[in-house]
Design a protein around this motif. Structure first.
Motif, PDB file in Angstrom:
ATOM      1  N   UNK A   1      27.597  48.954-100.921  1.00  0.00           N
ATOM      2  CA  UNK A   1      28.311  48.196-101.474  1.00  0.00           C
ATOM      3  C   UNK A   1      29.196  49.008-102.511  1.00  0.00           C
ATOM      4  N   UNK A   2      27.946  49.111-103.514  1.00  0.00           N
ATOM      5  CA  UNK A   2      28.470  49.370-104.955  1.00  0.00           C
ATOM      6  C   UNK A   2      29.051  51.130-105.110  1.00  0.00           C
ATOM      7  N   UNK A   3      28.761  51.648-104.673  1.00  0.00           N
ATOM      8  CA  UNK A   3      29.891  52.888-104.051  1.00  0.00           C
ATOM      9  C   UNK A   3      30.455  52.518-104.135  1.00  0.00           C
ATOM     10  N   UNK A   4      31.541  51.897-103.147  1.00  0.00           N
ATOM     11  CA  UNK A   4      32.903  51.850-102.607  1.00  0.00           C
ATOM     12  C   UNK A   4      33.270  50.623-103.278  1.00  0.00           C
ATOM     13  N   UNK A   5      32.707  50.628-105.030  1.00  0.00           N
ATOM     14  CA  UNK A   5      33.199  48.996-105.402  1.00  0.00           C
ATOM     15  C   UNK A   5      33.735  47.943-105.294  1.00  0.00           C
ATOM     16  N   UNK A   6      32.033  47.483-104.140  1.00  0.00           N
ATOM     17  CA  UNK A   6      32.904  46.189-103.109  1.00  0.00           C
ATOM     18  C   UNK A   6      31.184  45.411-104.101  1.00  0.00           C
ATOM     19  N   UNK A   7      31.615  44.151-103.412  1.00  0.00           N
ATOM     20  CA  UNK A   7      30.032  43.548-104.020  1.00  0.00           C
ATOM     21  C   UNK A   7      29.328  43.026-102.824  1.00  0.00           C
ATOM     22  N   UNK A   8      27.878  42.833-103.406  1.00  0.00           N
ATOM     23  CA  UNK A   8      27.415  42.800-101.654  1.00  0.00           C
ATOM     24  C   UNK A   8      25.589  40.727-102.147  1.00  0.00           C
ATOM     25  N   UNK A   9      25.471  40.773-101.253  1.00  0.00           N
ATOM     26  CA  UNK A   9      24.834  39.045-101.531  1.00  0.00           C
ATOM     27  C   UNK A   9      23.878  38.863-100.681  1.00  0.00           C
ATOM     28  N   UNK A  10      22.323  38.792-101.139  1.00  0.00           N
ATOM     29  CA  UNK A  10      21.916  38.383-100.092  1.00  0.00           C
ATOM     30  C   UNK A  10      20.773  37.485 -99.906  1.00  0.00           C
ATOM     31  N   UNK A  11      20.423  35.693 -98.915  1.00  0.00           N
ATOM     32  CA  UNK A  11      19.572  35.324 -99.267  1.00  0.00           C
ATOM     33  C   UNK A  11      19.666  33.679 -98.956  1.00  0.00           C
ATOM     34  N   UNK A  12      18.814  32.995 -98.309  1.00  0.00           N
ATOM     35  CA  UNK A  12      19.272  31.869 -98.313  1.00  0.00           C
ATOM     36  C   UNK A  12      20.058  30.724 -97.976  1.00  0.00           C
ATOM     37  N   UNK A  13      20.634  30.185 -97.337  1.00  0.00           N
ATOM     38  CA  UNK A  13      21.411  28.842 -97.403  1.00  0.00           C
ATOM     39  C   UNK A  13      21.396  28.241 -96.672  1.00  0.00           C
ATOM     40  N   UNK A  14      20.642  26.798 -97.886  1.00  0.00           N
ATOM     41  CA  UNK A  14      20.139  25.921 -96.324  1.00  0.00           C
ATOM     42  C   UNK A  14      18.892  26.774 -95.575  1.00  0.00           C
ATOM     43  N   UNK A  15      19.441  26.722 -93.682  1.00  0.00           N
ATOM     44  CA  UNK A  15      18.883  26.758 -92.528  1.00  0.00           C
ATOM     45  C   UNK A  15      19.211  28.213 -92.334  1.00  0.00           C
ATOM     46  N   UNK A  16      19.860  28.723 -93.470  1.00  0.00           N
ATOM     47  CA  UNK A  16      20.544  30.476 -92.652  1.00  0.00           C
ATOM     48  C   UNK A  16      20.445  30.940 -93.380  1.00  0.00           C
ATOM     49  N   UNK A  17      19.844  32.364 -93.182  1.00  0.00           N
ATOM     50  CA  UNK A  17      19.681  33.722 -94.188  1.00  0.00           C
ATOM     51  C   UNK A  17      21.358  34.196 -93.920  1.00  0.00           C
ATOM     52  N   UNK A  18      21.966  34.447 -95.111  1.00  0.00           N
ATOM     53  CA  UNK A  18      23.302  35.217 -95.562  1.00  0.00           C
ATOM     54  C   UNK A  18      23.447  36.027 -96.173  1.00  0.00           C
ATOM     55  N   UNK A  19      23.326  37.193 -95.447  1.00  0.00           N
ATOM     56  CA  UNK A  19      24.309  38.238 -96.394  1.00  0.00           C
ATOM     57  C   UNK A  19      25.444  38.447 -95.466  1.00  0.00           C
ATOM     58  N   UNK A  20      26.377  38.687 -97.122  1.00  0.00           N
ATOM     59  CA  UNK A  20      27.471  38.739 -97.370  1.00  0.00           C
ATOM     60  C   UNK A  20      27.842  40.232 -98.559  1.00  0.00           C
TER      61      UNK A  20
END
Length: 390
Positions: free
Chosen positions: A360-379
């Motif tokens: 994501x960084x090489x393309x100038x984008x953003x990335x985040x990953x972690x728990x959100x409530x009862x779901x693990x979210x990769x965005x």
């Protein structure tokens, strides 16, 4: 601490010894710069020229380590020599001291001495000629030019060439250092790219192999074991194909295998089918148009690695994948069930998250990953502009 004095250069010691011996020899042969009856000779003792000669010779060992001191003492010796019958060697040694003062002295001395000697040459030639009303007075200026200005100008010229050569050497060294830094950075970037490709290509298949082999060993059911072995074989073959593709990417084109095409978002269906075969309940919600190739590859790998992590860590099989294109950005979101404290079904090193973040960084984008409530979210949000990719 006591300051350590620099030692005289060996060549300077030889110059001093040779000049002194030469001057003594010429004195013994009766060779003088002026006759004893000359009106300028104020000290008529026969041995008088030897004293300024000795002082000038003693200054030679200082010509590199104390050039200004040597020049001042040499100037005093030259003035002293003018009131005696004189020695040509004293004059010659003084020209060398003048040359060395410019060549080895400070930058300020190197700038000032030629100007000072030039002014003395002009004044020494014009003033006597004007006072005496005799053109022969210009010969005094000519003598100053020969004794002082010429060696000072020569030293300035040599110093200029030496400084230019040193500057060129430094520039060449800096250029070589920058080239080496660029090479190291290129090698590091390429190694990181290969590491990401290797991890993303085979981690999914190896994780599935590890999970299903564990199931085959732990369950005493021939049918279940047979199904697990079938999945293991399927992932082994797929992993081998991926490894061959990576080898193709690493080849320079002269080998017997051409690199395969990079995966695209059109292959997400096959990726989802493989995840379902590994036991995940995957739903895919995609809505995007034409995507640049670098963005397409990064998006595919992020989804692939997210499915691998879900296979190893998710608290349940239900995984949702969403890809939407809006406002010049490809938005990727992968969610899976999460329960704190669960033990992974296969070991991991965390390099998958690092690889997704780097893509994501090489393309100038953003990335985040972690728990959100009862779901693990990769965005991840990847810009769709080609110029953003590196």
């Amino acid at each position: 601490m006591a300051r350590t004095l620099a030692r005289p250069h060996r060549d300077d010691l030889w110059i001093a010894a040779g000049g002194l011996l030469g001057g003594v020899l010429l004195w013994a042969l009766g060779i003088r710069t002026r006759a004893a009856s000359d009106s300028l000779v104020l000290w008529h003792a026969a041995w008088a020229p030897l004293l300024p000669l000795a002082l000038t010779a003693a200054c030679e060992p200082l010509r590199r380590i104390r050039p200004r001191t040597a020049l001042l003492a040499g100037t005093a010796a030259l003035v002293w020599d003018t009131v005696t019958a004189g020695s040509v060697v004293t004059v010659v040694l003084y020209t060398d001291l003048m040359y060395a003062a410019v060549l080895y002295g400070t930058p300020a001395s190197a700038r000032r001495i030629p100007w000072i000697t030039g002014m003395l040459t002009v004044v020494g030639g014009v003033v006597p000629a004007a006072l005496w009303r005799d053109p022969q007075g210009l010969l005094i200026g000519l003598g100053i030019a020969v004794v002082a200005l010429a060696p000072a100008a020569t030293g300035s010229l040599v110093r200029g060439h030496r400084d230019a050569a040193e500057a060129a050497r430094l520039r060449a060294g800096q250029t070589a250092l920058l080239a080496e830094m660029d090479r190291v950075q290129a090698v590091t970037a390429e190694r990181s790219r290969v590491a990401r490709e290797l991890h993303d290509m085979v981690a999914n298949h190896l994780s599935a192999i590890a999970i299903h082999s564990t199931a085959a060993l732990s369950l005493d059911d021939p049918g279940t074991s047979r199904d697990a072995l079938a999945v293991i074989r399927e992932n082994s073959v797929a992993g081998l194909d991926e490894m061959r593709r990576l080898i193709g990417l690493l080849r320079d084109g002269s080998g017997d295998r051409e690199p395969a095409a990079s995966p695209t978002l059109d292959g997400l269906g096959a990726l989802v089918d493989a995840a379902r075969a590994n036991g995940l309940d995957v739903t895919l919600d995609a809505g995007h148009g034409q995507v640049p190739v670098p963005v397409e590859l990064a998006a595919y790998r992020i989804v692939q690695e997210s499915l691998t992590n879900a296979l190893k860590h998710a608290a349940g099989p239900r995984v949702h994948i969403g890809l939407w294109q809006r406002d010049g950005v490809l938005d990727i979101r992968v969610t899976s069930p999460y329960r704190p404290g669960d033990t992974p079904r296969a070991p991991g090193s965390g390099s998958g998250l690092t690889g997704m973040r780097e893509r994501a960084a090489l393309l100038g984008g953003t990335f985040e990953a972690g728990p959100r409530g009862a779901r693990w979210t990769v965005r991840a949000a990847l810009p769709l502009t080609e110029g953003d990719a590196e």
